[in-house]
Scaffold this motif. Structure first.
Motif, short mmCIF file in Angstrom:
data_model
loop_
_atom_site.label_atom_id
_atom_site.label_comp_id
_atom_site.label_asym_id
_atom_site.label_seq_id
_atom_site.Cartn_x
_atom_site.Cartn_y
_atom_site.Cartn_z
N CYS A 100 4.18 48.54 -10.71
CA CYS A 100 5.51 47.96 -10.51
C CYS A 100 6.47 48.50 -11.58
O CYS A 100 6.16 48.47 -12.76
CB CYS A 100 5.37 46.44 -10.63
SG CYS A 100 6.92 45.57 -10.77
N LEU A 102 9.12 47.24 -12.70
CA LEU A 102 9.74 46.21 -13.52
C LEU A 102 8.84 45.79 -14.68
O LEU A 102 9.30 45.62 -15.80
CB LEU A 102 10.11 44.98 -12.67
CG LEU A 102 11.07 45.23 -11.51
CD1 LEU A 102 11.49 43.92 -10.87
CD2 LEU A 102 12.30 46.00 -11.96
N CYS A 103 7.55 45.61 -14.41
CA CYS A 103 6.62 45.19 -15.48
C CYS A 103 5.75 46.35 -15.95
O CYS A 103 5.11 46.25 -17.01
CB CYS A 103 5.75 44.03 -15.03
SG CYS A 103 4.62 44.45 -13.67
N CYS A 134 5.82 44.31 -7.81
CA CYS A 134 4.60 43.50 -7.69
C CYS A 134 4.98 42.08 -7.25
O CYS A 134 6.14 41.68 -7.31
CB CYS A 134 3.83 43.47 -9.00
SG CYS A 134 4.58 42.48 -10.31
N CYS A 137 6.64 39.97 -10.23
CA CYS A 137 8.04 40.28 -10.54
C CYS A 137 8.96 39.87 -9.39
O CYS A 137 10.08 39.42 -9.60
CB CYS A 137 8.20 41.76 -10.85
SG CYS A 137 7.51 42.23 -12.45
ZN ZN Z 1 5.90 43.71 -11.80
#
Ligand code: ZN
Length: 302
Positions: A100, A102-103, A134, A137
């Protein structure tokens, strides 16, 4: 976080496909009338990201149009006519090894509407607004969009985390290994730029997420630390962590693994035997004797 390549897609063709496929004639007509406005919104999408406080949706206060635009979303389900759009976005995640963006940890499994579709329905099937993320997120970000302060999260296709280090890990070893992550503003960094980073980390609860991931990562490496210590002592462990750091350098200064490895190297206690606290207490003393050849080696008790 490094930007993902944008999926190759013709967004206007996707829009026209969606309009043509809507079953109700009145909905098709409504969307056809709004088409020019939606296309011009596509063209100013990046400007909106930079100045979201000053851009209203083209469907603001128009309930019917909002519902009509949102009705395009199910067309992206697999085996529906725009299923290939969904697949193209999920395939973009391949460049991050399906992590992902974002993370930078969990597996991608969902599409996030970066500008929330409820607030900006004109972007409900716009490829640049669809981010592979994911489950965690996706849930935490939800409809996050701080228009008032103009603070958006990092956009996977348009934003990079800075090259300066802003994420820092501190490693402590007492009876247990504790790893804490925090954000630190470099002196030459504007407060506004740092506020965006803080927003991203706060909404996605990343400091706590990385703390847990880091402990798991280090615990999984315990056997390797012990073997490195048996071969070359403390220098062997430092070499091993240094190699791990070199191996993930390409991910960027602020990738949580790079930050973790720097934190481990900065912790003399960890490299000198503190890692043994990762073992169950019954194994600590015996392993310490084997790895150091001394009865007085780290016992797991401070
Ligand atoms: Zn994520």
């Amino acid at each position: 976080m490094t930007a993902l390549p944008r999926p190759v897609r013709n967004p206007i063709a996707d829009l026209d496909t969606a309009i043509a496929l809507r079953r109700r004639r009145d909905i098709r007509q409504l969307l056809q009338v709004a088409r020019a406005d939606v296309v011009s919104a596509y063209e100013r999408y990046e400007d909106m990201l930079r100045d979201i406080a000053n851009f209203d949706s083209v469907a603001a206060n128009q309930t019917e149009l909002t519902q009509a635009l949102l009705g395009n979303v199910p067309l992206m389900d697999s085996k529906r006519p725009l299923g290939s759009l969904r697949a193209a976005v999920l395939d973009a995640a391949e460049h991050g090894q399906f992590r992902c963006p974002l993370c930078e940890r969990a597996q991608v499994c969902a599409l996030d509407h970066f500008l929330p579709k409820e607030q900006y329905p004109e972007f409900s099937i716009f490829v640049d607004n669809l981010i592979p993320v994911c489950e965690r997120c996706n849930r935490l970000k939800g409809a996050e969009c701080d228009r008032q302060n103009g603070l958006l999260l990092f956009h996977a296709y348009f934003d990079d985390l800075p090259s300066e280090q802003v994420l820092v890990a501190t490693v402590r070893t007492d009876n247990v290994v504790t790893i804490t992550f925090e954000l630190q503003r470099p002196s030459d960094f504007s407060e506004a730029a740092f506020a965006k980073i803080e927003k991203h980390f706060t909404v996605l609860q990343l400091l706590e997420f990385y703390r847990k991931e880091a402990i798991a990562e280090v615990a999984d490496s315990t056997d390797s630390y012990i073997q490195a210590a048996q071969r070359s002592g403390v220098a062997g462990i430092q070499q091993m962590i240094g190699d791990q750091l070199a191996g993930t350098a390409w991910r960027g200064t602020n990738h949580w693994k790079n930050v973790l490895y720097r934190g481990l190297l900065d912790s003399a206690n960890f490299c000198e035997g503190g890692y043994l606290s990762l073992l169950p207490p019954s194994l600590r003393n015996r392993t310490a004797e084997i790895t150091t050849g001394r009865q007085t080696a780290y016992s797991g008790c401070s």
